[in-house]
Scaffold this motif. Structure first.
Motif, PDB file in Angstrom:
ATOM      1  N   PRO A 250       0.822  -1.208   0.000  1.00 28.41           N
ATOM      2  CA  PRO A 250       0.000   0.000   0.000  1.00 28.41           C
ATOM      3  C   PRO A 250       0.854   1.256   0.000  1.00 28.41           C
ATOM      4  O   PRO A 250       2.029   1.233   0.373  1.00 28.41           O
ATOM      5  CB  PRO A 250      -0.801  -0.118   1.294  1.00 28.41           C
ATOM      6  CG  PRO A 250       0.091  -0.921   2.197  1.00 28.41           C
ATOM      7  CD  PRO A 250       0.809  -1.895   1.300  1.00 28.41           C
ATOM      8  N   THR A 261      -1.440  -0.063  -6.885  1.00 30.35           N
ATOM      9  CA  THR A 261      -1.320  -1.038  -5.796  1.00 30.35           C
ATOM     10  C   THR A 261      -2.483  -0.915  -4.815  1.00 30.35           C
ATOM     11  O   THR A 261      -2.997  -1.929  -4.332  1.00 30.35           O
ATOM     12  CB  THR A 261       0.017  -0.861  -5.058  1.00 30.35           C
ATOM     13  OG1 THR A 261       0.209   0.524  -4.733  1.00 30.35           O
ATOM     14  CG2 THR A 261       1.177  -1.321  -5.906  1.00 30.35           C
ATOM     15  N   ASN A 262      -2.905   0.296  -4.534  1.00 26.70           N
ATOM     16  CA  ASN A 262      -4.049   0.469  -3.640  1.00 26.70           C
ATOM     17  C   ASN A 262      -5.312  -0.125  -4.254  1.00 26.70           C
ATOM     18  O   ASN A 262      -6.139  -0.731  -3.556  1.00 26.70           O
ATOM     19  CB  ASN A 262      -4.256   1.950  -3.323  1.00 26.70           C
ATOM     20  CG  ASN A 262      -3.175   2.503  -2.400  1.00 26.70           C
ATOM     21  OD1 ASN A 262      -2.430   1.746  -1.777  1.00 26.70           O
ATOM     22  ND2 ASN A 262      -3.082   3.810  -2.307  1.00 26.70           N
ATOM     23  N   ILE A 265      -5.259  -3.932  -3.829  1.00 33.12           N
ATOM     24  CA  ILE A 265      -5.642  -4.334  -2.472  1.00 33.12           C
ATOM     25  C   ILE A 265      -7.156  -4.263  -2.322  1.00 33.12           C
ATOM     26  O   ILE A 265      -7.789  -5.167  -1.757  1.00 33.12           O
ATOM     27  CB  ILE A 265      -4.930  -3.444  -1.432  1.00 33.12           C
ATOM     28  CG1 ILE A 265      -3.423  -3.723  -1.471  1.00 33.12           C
ATOM     29  CG2 ILE A 265      -5.492  -3.692  -0.036  1.00 33.12           C
ATOM     30  CD1 ILE A 265      -2.592  -2.711  -0.703  1.00 33.12           C
ATOM     31  N   THR A 270      -3.403  -9.483  -1.561  1.00 31.13           N
ATOM     32  CA  THR A 270      -2.923  -9.506  -0.173  1.00 31.13           C
ATOM     33  C   THR A 270      -2.077  -8.278   0.113  1.00 31.13           C
ATOM     34  O   THR A 270      -1.109  -7.999  -0.607  1.00 31.13           O
ATOM     35  CB  THR A 270      -2.090 -10.772   0.081  1.00 31.13           C
ATOM     36  OG1 THR A 270      -2.894 -11.925  -0.181  1.00 31.13           O
ATOM     37  CG2 THR A 270      -1.588 -10.813   1.521  1.00 31.13           C
ATOM     38  N   LEU A 271      -2.443  -7.543   1.144  1.00 33.82           N
ATOM     39  CA  LEU A 271      -1.680  -6.355   1.553  1.00 33.82           C
ATOM     40  C   LEU A 271      -0.358  -6.798   2.165  1.00 33.82           C
ATOM     41  O   LEU A 271      -0.316  -7.720   2.984  1.00 33.82           O
ATOM     42  CB  LEU A 271      -2.500  -5.538   2.542  1.00 33.82           C
ATOM     43  CG  LEU A 271      -1.908  -4.208   3.041  1.00 33.82           C
ATOM     44  CD1 LEU A 271      -3.032  -3.233   3.390  1.00 33.82           C
ATOM     45  CD2 LEU A 271      -0.998  -4.405   4.246  1.00 33.82           C
ATOM     46  N   SER A 273       3.017  -5.409   4.213  1.00 37.16           N
ATOM     47  CA  SER A 273       3.783  -4.372   4.900  1.00 37.16           C
ATOM     48  C   SER A 273       5.013  -4.958   5.583  1.00 37.16           C
ATOM     49  O   SER A 273       5.773  -4.235   6.223  1.00 37.16           O
ATOM     50  CB  SER A 273       2.917  -3.630   5.927  1.00 37.16           C
ATOM     51  OG  SER A 273       2.429  -4.525   6.910  1.00 37.16           O
TER      52      SER A 273
END
Length: 397
Positions: A250, A261-262, A265, A270-271, A273
């Motif tokens: 994100p 990319t946002n 999601i 799958t997000l 981080s």
């Protein structure tokens, strides 16, 4: 299956014939039993289809093989033990791939990382963190050798293992200034893959072709920074069609580089981080078997896939969809890198705070120049300072 030298030459001649792509190749092999027999049948087939398809001569194919051998390149055929199993399981797997480096890198569990050429410093830093984490977990990182996210992913995994997929021929590195990176990849035990002929300069539709190999080699694809019309989103689409996992990092809603990319999601990707977000999904897949294609079986459903090869329809199937991207008359060019210090620094900034040292590393500018330029940008209201000496770009409405 293991091809003889003569059979490999016939395969090369057949796939290098205009109008023959991965799907028509598979159909011809299934229909006639061998590439040699298919080549013999081509004149009659093309006449009945109202097309003209002249395969290269044996001498021309031998010339390409000799040029490849001088660079230490091997041609791997679909179905051979050395051909990557994950790629073989896809509907449009290239019948032959030219591999420079260690083919063993193609047989290990892999994850793809792709993203913006005009990447932010924060995006590059996170890419490196992800790539190193994947390498430490025993995964080979696959990418497309483009500048920005791709290049950082390759550089971060030279020791642990990386595979670069080219849009052109093995002797036409794109971009040209990544020729040294190719040598580093090969020298470190990685591999460089191409399906296009020696001497082929990449054009518009060659990049989507490359992208389906990137995703096809991998259990999952991670997208780091992608605008809404980014080529990275084509890779994500191919990954979904191939039944592979799609991950997205994100970003700030104020950064155009995060729009794609946002959106992914929001659509169910799958997000990501941290590294574990990817590993937790891929670990069960690594332990199991990648679904395999049944030999060279022809799968008619793949004919609904956009045609990037202008394949001849020998069997009167439903009309093949037109390519999503037109063929470019000239090689595709990435946006030029900013030349002056201020523009280069702004291009690397985003709404995500980053430190001065990381900016200096990303831009290649001395820390003193970075600090001076940041002061100018602050006075102009272009950046905002945060704790721990970090700065971020102020979005302009």
């Amino acid at each position: 299956m293991q091809l003889t030298d003569a059979q490999r030459l016939d395969w090369l001649r057949l796939i290098r014939t205009d109008g023959i792509g991965p799907r028509t190749f598979r159909g011809l092999i299934n229909r006639f039993g061998s590439a040699s027999a298919a080549l013999d049948a081509l004149p009659d087939l093309t006449k009945r289809a109202g097309k003209r398809a002249v395969p290269p001569s044996a001498t021309e194919a031998e010339r390409e093989m000799a040029a490849a051998a001088r660079l230490g390149i091997r041609f791997l055929a679909m179905g051979e033990a050395a051909y990557p199993k994950a790629l073989h399981a896809t509907d449009t797997a290239p019948p032959l791939i030219a591999v420079r480096g260690d083919p063993a890198a193609l047989l290990k569990p892999s994850v793809a990382i792709v993203g913006s050429r005009n990447a932010s410093t924060a995006g590059l830093a996170f890419t490196e963190r992800l790539a190193r984490g994947f390498g430490e977990a025993g995964l080979v990182v696959v990418s497309g050798l483009a500048r920005g996210i791709d290049a950082r992913a390759h550089k971060a995994t030279l020791i642990s293992g990386t595979v670069a997929v080219l849009a052109g021929g093995q002797d036409r590195i794109y971009p040209e200034n990544h020729a040294d990176l190719v040598e580093e990849i090969v020298g470190a035990g990685g591999a460089v893959v191409a399906e296009m002929p020696m001497g082929w300069v990449p054009r518009g539709r060659d990049f989507p072709r490359r992208n389906r190999i990137i995703s096809g080699l991998s259990l999952g694809t991670v997208i780091v920074e992608a605008a809404r019309r980014s080529g990275s989103l084509i890779t994500a689409r191919f990954a979904l069609e191939q039944g592979r996992e799609v991950f997205a990092v994100p970003g700030s809603p104020l950064d155009p580089r995060a729009e794609g990319t946002n959106d992914l999601i929001r659509q169910g990707a799958t997000l990501v981080s941290e590294v574990e977000h990817v590993l937790s999904v891929l670990d069960p897949l690594i332990a199991g078997d990648v679904p395999q294609a049944d030999g060279l079986n022809d799968r008619s459903e793949s004919w609904s896939t956009p045609d990037y090869w202008d394949e001849i329809d020998f069997d009167g199937r439903a009309e093949i969809a037109p390519p999503l991207l037109p063929a470019a008359a000239e090689p595709i060019e990435a946006p030029p890198e900013p030349r002056d210090d201020r523009a280069r620094l702004i291009a690397c900034l985003s709404p995500t705070p980053v430190g001065t040292d990381e900016l200096a590393r990303s831009t290649g500018l001395p820390v003193r120049i970075v600090q001076t330029t940041l002061l100018e940008l602050e006075l102009d209201g272009r950046i905002e300072r945060h704790g721990s000496g970090t700065v971020s770009l102020v979005s302009r409405a």
